[in-house]
Design a protein around this motif. Structure first.
Motif, mmCIF file in Angstrom:
data_model
loop_
_atom_site.group_PDB
_atom_site.id
_atom_site.type_symbol
_atom_site.label_atom_id
_atom_site.label_comp_id
_atom_site.label_asym_id
_atom_site.label_seq_id
_atom_site.Cartn_x
_atom_site.Cartn_y
_atom_site.Cartn_z
ATOM 1 N N HIS A 1 9.330 -10.505 35.171
ATOM 2 C CA HIS A 1 9.582 -9.575 34.067
ATOM 3 C C HIS A 1 9.698 -8.124 34.519
ATOM 4 O O HIS A 1 10.679 -7.460 34.213
ATOM 5 C CB HIS A 1 8.481 -9.694 33.000
ATOM 6 C CG HIS A 1 8.419 -11.051 32.387
ATOM 7 N ND1 HIS A 1 9.329 -11.491 31.466
ATOM 8 C CD2 HIS A 1 7.550 -12.072 32.567
ATOM 9 C CE1 HIS A 1 9.043 -12.726 31.105
ATOM 10 N NE2 HIS A 1 7.957 -13.100 31.761
ATOM 11 N N VAL A 2 8.703 -7.627 35.223
ATOM 12 C CA VAL A 2 8.671 -6.199 35.576
ATOM 13 C C VAL A 2 9.763 -5.842 36.577
ATOM 14 O O VAL A 2 10.537 -4.906 36.351
ATOM 15 C CB VAL A 2 7.275 -5.802 36.119
ATOM 16 C CG1 VAL A 2 7.270 -4.360 36.579
ATOM 17 C CG2 VAL A 2 6.215 -6.038 35.057
ATOM 18 N N LEU A 3 9.839 -6.557 37.691
ATOM 19 C CA LEU A 3 10.842 -6.228 38.710
ATOM 20 C C LEU A 3 12.275 -6.392 38.204
ATOM 21 O O LEU A 3 13.106 -5.510 38.446
ATOM 22 C CB LEU A 3 10.596 -7.040 39.976
ATOM 23 C CG LEU A 3 9.276 -6.704 40.686
ATOM 24 C CD1 LEU A 3 9.074 -7.623 41.885
ATOM 25 C CD2 LEU A 3 9.209 -5.253 41.099
ATOM 26 N N PRO A 4 12.613 -7.480 37.485
ATOM 27 C CA PRO A 4 13.971 -7.549 36.938
ATOM 28 C C PRO A 4 14.279 -6.424 35.942
ATOM 29 O O PRO A 4 15.400 -5.925 35.901
ATOM 30 C CB PRO A 4 14.010 -8.916 36.241
ATOM 31 C CG PRO A 4 13.002 -9.727 36.964
ATOM 32 C CD PRO A 4 11.906 -8.755 37.313
ATOM 33 N N PHE A 5 13.286 -6.020 35.154
ATOM 34 C CA PHE A 5 13.499 -4.915 34.213
ATOM 35 C C PHE A 5 13.876 -3.637 34.960
ATOM 36 O O PHE A 5 14.855 -2.971 34.632
ATOM 37 C CB PHE A 5 12.245 -4.674 33.371
ATOM 38 C CG PHE A 5 12.320 -3.416 32.557
ATOM 39 C CD1 PHE A 5 12.998 -3.397 31.358
ATOM 40 C CD2 PHE A 5 11.730 -2.245 33.006
ATOM 41 C CE1 PHE A 5 13.085 -2.230 30.602
ATOM 42 C CE2 PHE A 5 11.806 -1.080 32.265
ATOM 43 C CZ PHE A 5 12.491 -1.074 31.064
ATOM 44 N N PHE A 6 13.095 -3.290 35.980
ATOM 45 C CA PHE A 6 13.398 -2.073 36.726
ATOM 46 C C PHE A 6 14.699 -2.202 37.499
ATOM 47 O O PHE A 6 15.459 -1.238 37.619
ATOM 48 C CB PHE A 6 12.249 -1.703 37.661
ATOM 49 C CG PHE A 6 11.102 -1.058 36.934
ATOM 50 C CD1 PHE A 6 11.264 0.129 36.264
ATOM 51 C CD2 PHE A 6 9.856 -1.656 36.927
ATOM 52 C CE1 PHE A 6 10.213 0.730 35.584
ATOM 53 C CE2 PHE A 6 8.795 -1.064 36.259
ATOM 54 C CZ PHE A 6 8.979 0.126 35.586
ATOM 55 N N SER B 1 9.418 -5.946 23.416
ATOM 56 C CA SER B 1 9.157 -7.370 23.234
ATOM 57 C C SER B 1 7.700 -7.644 23.578
ATOM 58 O O SER B 1 7.033 -6.820 24.203
ATOM 59 C CB SER B 1 10.081 -8.207 24.115
ATOM 60 O OG SER B 1 9.806 -7.955 25.480
ATOM 61 N N LEU B 2 7.247 -8.800 23.171
ATOM 62 C CA LEU B 2 5.865 -9.199 23.416
ATOM 63 C C LEU B 2 5.852 -10.671 23.760
ATOM 64 O O LEU B 2 6.517 -11.476 23.094
ATOM 65 C CB LEU B 2 5.009 -8.961 22.172
ATOM 66 C CG LEU B 2 3.587 -9.519 22.217
ATOM 67 C CD1 LEU B 2 2.744 -8.738 23.218
ATOM 68 C CD2 LEU B 2 2.978 -9.490 20.852
ATOM 69 N N ALA C 1 10.066 -0.010 17.266
ATOM 70 C CA ALA C 1 11.300 -0.093 16.486
ATOM 71 C C ALA C 1 11.439 1.098 15.550
ATOM 72 O O ALA C 1 12.546 1.516 15.239
ATOM 73 C CB ALA C 1 11.332 -1.396 15.699
ATOM 74 N N GLN C 2 10.340 1.674 15.105
ATOM 75 C CA GLN C 2 10.385 2.836 14.220
ATOM 76 C C GLN C 2 10.993 4.045 14.928
ATOM 77 O O GLN C 2 11.561 4.914 14.289
ATOM 78 C CB GLN C 2 8.984 3.184 13.740
ATOM 79 C CG GLN C 2 8.363 2.094 12.900
ATOM 80 C CD GLN C 2 6.888 2.372 12.627
ATOM 81 O OE1 GLN C 2 6.327 3.339 13.107
ATOM 82 N NE2 GLN C 2 6.271 1.498 11.855
ATOM 83 N N CYS C 3 10.907 4.073 16.257
ATOM 84 C CA CYS C 3 11.441 5.183 17.045
ATOM 85 C C CYS C 3 12.780 4.843 17.676
ATOM 86 O O CYS C 3 13.270 5.587 18.513
ATOM 87 C CB CYS C 3 10.456 5.558 18.145
ATOM 88 S SG CYS C 3 8.849 6.051 17.545
ATOM 89 N N ARG D 1 0.359 -8.246 18.655
ATOM 90 C CA ARG D 1 1.528 -8.588 17.844
ATOM 91 C C ARG D 1 1.821 -7.511 16.812
ATOM 92 O O ARG D 1 2.965 -7.157 16.565
ATOM 93 C CB ARG D 1 1.302 -9.933 17.153
ATOM 94 C CG ARG D 1 1.446 -11.112 18.069
ATOM 95 C CD ARG D 1 1.413 -12.415 17.283
ATOM 96 N NE ARG D 1 1.360 -13.525 18.207
ATOM 97 C CZ ARG D 1 0.292 -14.269 18.438
ATOM 98 N NH1 ARG D 1 -0.832 -14.036 17.792
ATOM 99 N NH2 ARG D 1 0.327 -15.261 19.303
ATOM 100 N N ASN D 2 0.786 -6.955 16.201
ATOM 101 C CA ASN D 2 0.983 -5.902 15.215
ATOM 102 C C ASN D 2 1.501 -4.630 15.865
ATOM 103 O O ASN D 2 2.348 -3.948 15.312
ATOM 104 C CB ASN D 2 -0.322 -5.618 14.473
ATOM 105 C CG ASN D 2 -0.695 -6.741 13.531
ATOM 106 O OD1 ASN D 2 0.156 -7.504 13.112
ATOM 107 N ND2 ASN D 2 -1.971 -6.844 13.229
ATOM 108 N N ALA D 3 1.014 -4.294 17.046
ATOM 109 C CA ALA D 3 1.428 -3.070 17.734
ATOM 110 C C ALA D 3 2.830 -3.180 18.312
ATOM 111 O O ALA D 3 3.513 -2.179 18.492
ATOM 112 C CB ALA D 3 0.430 -2.742 18.842
ATOM 113 N N ALA D 4 3.296 -4.387 18.629
ATOM 114 C CA ALA D 4 4.596 -4.561 19.279
ATOM 115 C C ALA D 4 5.745 -4.071 18.414
ATOM 116 O O ALA D 4 6.771 -3.665 18.934
ATOM 117 C CB ALA D 4 4.807 -6.025 19.644
#
Length: 56
Positions: free
Chosen positions: A41-46, A22-23, A15-17, A8-11
């Motif tokens: 999730h993965v296939l729809p994203f691609f 999302s997480l 945004a800084q870049c 959660r902290n790394a997610a």
């Protein structure tokens, strides 16, 4: 559990870049939801972000 807290902290780091991210935290281990994650999730994203048109 420490791992979800670290995730959660790394997610928020993208945004800084200017990079959206999302997480999703779910109950289970590393492999029992792998098929679901790929399919939902993965296939729809691609599918939404890859282009197979030839570059000009």
């Amino acid at each position: 559990m420490l791992a979800p807290l670290l995730a959660r902290n790394a997610a928020g780091g993208g945004a800084q870049c200017g990079q959206a991210n999302s997480l999703e935290v779910y109950d289970g281990d590393h492999t029992n939801m792998l098929g679901f994650g790929m399919q939902d999730h993965v296939l729809p994203f691609f599918g939404a972000n890859l282009s197979f048109d030839p570059a000009d």
